[in-house]
Design an enzyme around this catalytic site. Structure first.
Site, PDB file in Angstrom:
ATOM      1  N   GLU A  26       9.636  65.094  67.729  1.00  0.00           N
ATOM      2  CA  GLU A  26      10.776  64.177  67.795  1.00  0.00           C
ATOM      3  C   GLU A  26      11.798  64.730  66.806  1.00  0.00           C
ATOM      4  O   GLU A  26      11.530  64.800  65.606  1.00  0.00           O
ATOM      5  CB  GLU A  26      10.274  62.770  67.420  1.00  0.00           C
ATOM      6  CG  GLU A  26      10.995  61.682  68.152  1.00  0.00           C
ATOM      7  CD  GLU A  26      12.302  61.376  67.509  1.00  0.00           C
ATOM      8  OE1 GLU A  26      13.334  61.822  68.045  1.00  0.00           O
ATOM      9  OE2 GLU A  26      12.290  60.729  66.458  1.00  0.00           O
ATOM     10  N   GLY A  36      11.066  65.623  62.698  1.00  0.00           N
ATOM     11  CA  GLY A  36      11.842  66.323  61.678  1.00  0.00           C
ATOM     12  C   GLY A  36      13.003  67.043  62.320  1.00  0.00           C
ATOM     13  O   GLY A  36      13.472  66.653  63.394  1.00  0.00           O
ATOM     14  N   SER A  37      13.444  68.116  61.673  1.00  0.00           N
ATOM     15  CA  SER A  37      14.651  68.795  62.151  1.00  0.00           C
ATOM     16  C   SER A  37      14.359  69.590  63.419  1.00  0.00           C
ATOM     17  O   SER A  37      13.227  70.015  63.669  1.00  0.00           O
ATOM     18  CB  SER A  37      15.172  69.739  61.070  1.00  0.00           C
ATOM     19  OG  SER A  37      14.292  70.829  60.924  1.00  0.00           O
ATOM     20  N   LYS A  42       0.405  65.078  56.836  1.00  0.00           N
ATOM     21  CA  LYS A  42       1.235  65.864  55.917  1.00  0.00           C
ATOM     22  C   LYS A  42       2.600  65.189  55.860  1.00  0.00           C
ATOM     23  O   LYS A  42       3.447  65.392  56.727  1.00  0.00           O
ATOM     24  CB  LYS A  42       1.345  67.279  56.465  1.00  0.00           C
ATOM     25  CG  LYS A  42       1.739  68.388  55.510  1.00  0.00           C
ATOM     26  CD  LYS A  42       2.834  68.118  54.551  1.00  0.00           C
ATOM     27  CE  LYS A  42       4.125  68.832  54.813  1.00  0.00           C
ATOM     28  NZ  LYS A  42       5.196  68.412  53.909  1.00  0.00           N
ATOM     29  N   GLU A  50      24.191  67.924  63.828  1.00  0.00           N
ATOM     30  CA  GLU A  50      23.675  66.715  63.183  1.00  0.00           C
ATOM     31  C   GLU A  50      23.980  66.789  61.680  1.00  0.00           C
ATOM     32  O   GLU A  50      23.589  67.739  61.007  1.00  0.00           O
ATOM     33  CB  GLU A  50      22.166  66.606  63.399  1.00  0.00           C
ATOM     34  CG  GLU A  50      21.605  65.313  62.829  1.00  0.00           C
ATOM     35  CD  GLU A  50      20.119  65.116  63.119  1.00  0.00           C
ATOM     36  OE1 GLU A  50      19.358  66.082  62.940  1.00  0.00           O
ATOM     37  OE2 GLU A  50      19.744  63.995  63.504  1.00  0.00           O
ATOM     38  N   VAL A  78      12.970  73.203  62.453  1.00  0.00           N
ATOM     39  CA  VAL A  78      11.536  73.291  62.135  1.00  0.00           C
ATOM     40  C   VAL A  78      10.701  72.969  63.371  1.00  0.00           C
ATOM     41  O   VAL A  78       9.714  73.643  63.670  1.00  0.00           O
ATOM     42  CB  VAL A  78      11.174  72.352  60.953  1.00  0.00           C
ATOM     43  CG1 VAL A  78       9.676  72.344  60.705  1.00  0.00           C
ATOM     44  CG2 VAL A  78      11.920  72.758  59.696  1.00  0.00           C
ATOM     45  N   CYS A 102      17.587  59.423  62.811  1.00  0.00           N
ATOM     46  CA  CYS A 102      17.909  60.256  63.974  1.00  0.00           C
ATOM     47  C   CYS A 102      18.599  59.444  65.049  1.00  0.00           C
ATOM     48  O   CYS A 102      19.234  60.009  65.925  1.00  0.00           O
ATOM     49  CB  CYS A 102      16.666  60.949  64.484  1.00  0.00           C
ATOM     50  SG  CYS A 102      15.406  59.813  64.986  1.00  0.00           S
TER      51      CYS A 102
HETATM   52  C1  UN1 Z   1      15.059  54.442  64.012  1.00  0.00           C
HETATM   53  O1  UN1 Z   1      16.166  54.932  63.975  1.00  0.00           O
HETATM   54  O2  UN1 Z   1      14.888  53.254  63.955  1.00  0.00           O
HETATM   55  O3  UN1 Z   1      13.598  60.394  62.178  1.00  0.00           O
HETATM   56  C2  UN1 Z   1      13.875  55.276  64.073  1.00  0.00           C
HETATM   57  C3  UN1 Z   1      14.172  59.454  62.711  1.00  0.00           C
HETATM   58  C4  UN1 Z   1      13.604  58.949  64.003  1.00  0.00           C
HETATM   59  C5  UN1 Z   1      13.155  57.563  63.909  1.00  0.00           C
HETATM   60  C6  UN1 Z   1      14.277  56.663  63.906  1.00  0.00           C
HETATM   61  N1  UN1 Z   1      12.491  59.749  64.389  1.00  0.00           N
HETATM   62  O4  UN1 Z   1      15.146  58.960  62.203  1.00  0.00           O
END
Ligand code: UN1
Length: 498
Positions: free
Chosen positions: A254, A232-233, A179, A389, A236, A288
């Site tokens: 993550e 994602g966030s 998804k 963030e 969520v 992220c």
């Molecule tokens: C990166 O910064 O190279 O959603 C990977 C994101 C992270 C992955 C970043 N899960 O930005």
């Protein structure tokens, strides 16, 4: 004049490209050229998700029994096809997500790297053997796939993140329902096409596009989905984790970051500035691992800030399809609104707007979601811009009297994804490594990224569950089964040993 042909893309379920049960589609627009429609995509609902789960259950029967080295053959093939289509895929990323074409090509390379690494794991699906406490008994472990796994991914790395979840999940023998973020479904369609061409059996990978509220929830709620890998966030991800926990599903989430770089007075300033500008404004800050805080030792603070502003002012801003562009638009109107809102909050909180801060308009800028790279100085840890963030090109700068105070500021947020220190002093570098609270720590390098054969992930609000990539990906995507075999010819007296 004939209207431009707009392609309608489908879901991929059980080896067939199919329309959603809802019969609805939605358009995706280029964030740098709002008038350009990238395509129409299926607005799928729960029923589509459940069809995909049913197809995955079928696919699993074949795939779980396929030897891991044979699964690897298909993943290697997918890597080769990705290489052949690299330029086209990178252009797709730029056109629907907005990132500069060089970054998009880097993302494609990274997806290929993870495929290469994951395929190699096919010959290393290790368990272990150990002596049993019983005579004539063999004890060992094997790995089995989790089963049907939901792969829920964000828009900011629409190829690399799905690839780094899917390739390890596939090598471990799982069947997937993918998804992707609603904003970047074309990259997802192309990635799915690549695995189809590589020869994945029907049902092993299923793609369902549409809103997370319906498709994602259906995956979380389905008892047939045994694991979820989500990026994602934090908001969520927290709900998803809680809902999955009620059903005892395996989850890897993550989430966000608020990554800080510490610049000590002995640092190589050129190196630090390069890493920080790239970390903060590369990919328009929409990753992220982006650098969103810099904590500078007080005796170099003024010089650092003036050089930071000077370098930032030289960045070129425009449509990322032009290879000379450093900073491209934000990926959506929502993103732009959120970033501008935070810039307003920072100003109200009393931080000093040292550079940028405006939406760009006029000419081509009117067609995209452009916000200037923005620097706030005089930021203190309790401000919202220091803690939350922002996910955009906004850098906050703090002053610290020494390394311990800088580490306290670095650790003062709920997030704990990535961090960095710039120093030539090895003692200070180790003090930092051993006390900074993040899942990934860099010395004299940007907070960005990660290599595919090393674990990726964070502490606290930055994530939960097994790390992605590296060998920990195999730990997440397999169940360990412990086997005891009594090979004695006759019954032995077991009881006394237990
Ligand atoms: C990166 O910064 O190279 O959603 C990977 C994101 C992270 C992955 C970043 N899960 O930005």
């Amino acid at each position: 004049m004939a209207a431009t042909q707009i392609t309608t893309y489908k879901n991929y379920i059980g080896g067939q490209w199919v329309e959603s049960v809802t019969g609805k589609t939605y358009p995706v627009h280029n964030p740098a050229r709002n008038g350009q429609v990238v395509g129409e995509f299926q607005t799928s609902g729960a029923e589509d998700a459940l069809k995909a789960v049913a197809a995955a259950k079928e696919g699993l029967k074949i795939w779980a029994d396929t030897p891991a080295p044979a699964r690897a053959g298909i993943i290697f093939k997918a890597m080769e096809i990705m290489g052949r289509r690299a330029q086209e895929i990178a252009e797709t990323i730029t056109t629907e997500e907005g990132k500069p074409i060089g970054d998009a090509l880097g993302e494609v390379r990274r997806a290929m790297n993870i495929m290469e690494y994951a395929a190699g794991e096919g010959r290393r699906m290790f368990g272990y053997t150990t002596p049993s406490e019983l005579p004539n008994t063999v004890a060992y472990t094997i790995r089995r796939p989790i089963g049907v796994v939901g792969i829920i991914t964000p828009w900011n790395f629409p190829i690399a993140i799905p690839a780094w979840k899917m390739a390890p999940a596939l090598i471990c023998g799982n069947a997937l329902v993918f998804k992707p973020a609603s904003a970047t479904p074309l990259s997802a369609v192309k990635l799915t096409e690549i695995f189809e061409e590589a020869g994945l059996p029907p049902g092993v990978l299923n793609l369902v596009t549409g809103p997370g509220g319906q498709v994602g929830n259906a995956l979380v709620e389905s008892p047939d989905v045994k694991g979820i890998s989500f990026t994602g966030s934090t908001e969520v991800g927290t709900d998803l984790y809680a809902e999955s926990a009620k059903r005892l599903k395996k989850v890897q989430a993550e989430l966000g970051g608020k990554n800080a770089v510490i610049v000590l007075s002995d640092a190589d300033m050129d190196k630090a500035l390069g890493g920080i500008v790239q970390g903060a404004f590369g990919s328009t800050g929409q990753r992220c691992t982006a650098t969103s805080r810099v904590i500078v030792e007080e005796d170099v603070y003024d010089q650092f800030v003036s050089e930071l502003v000077e370098r930032t002012s030289k960045l070129t801003i425009g449509d990322g399809i032009d290879p000379s562009i450093d900073v491209s638009p934000l990926s959506s109107k929502n993103q732009k609104d959120q970033v501008l809102e935070y810039i307003g909050i920072g100003t109200e909180e009393g931080a000093n707007l040292a550079f940028g801060g405006r939406a760009l308009s006029g000419g081509d800028y009117d067609e995209g979601y452009y916000v200037e790279p923005t620097i706030f100085t005089g930021v203190s840890p309790e401000m919202r811009i220091a803690k939350e963030e922002i996910f955009g090109p906004v850098l906050t700068v703090f002053k610290a009297k020494d390394l311990p105070e800088a580490i306290d500021i670095s650790n003062s947020v709920e997030f704990g994804l990535s961090s960095s220190v710039y120093t030539k002093d090895i003692t200070k570098a180790y003090e930092y490594i051993n006390t900074v609270e993040t899942g990934m720590v860099h010395v004299n390098a940007p907070t960005l990224g990660g290599e595919v054969h090393l674990p990726f992930g964070g502490l606290g609000a930055s994530g939960v569950g097994a790390r992605e990539q590296g060998t920990s990906a195999v730990d997440f995507f397999t169940e360990v089964i412990t086997v005891y075999i009594d090979h004695a010819a006759e019954a032995t007296e077991r009881a006394k040993f237990i």
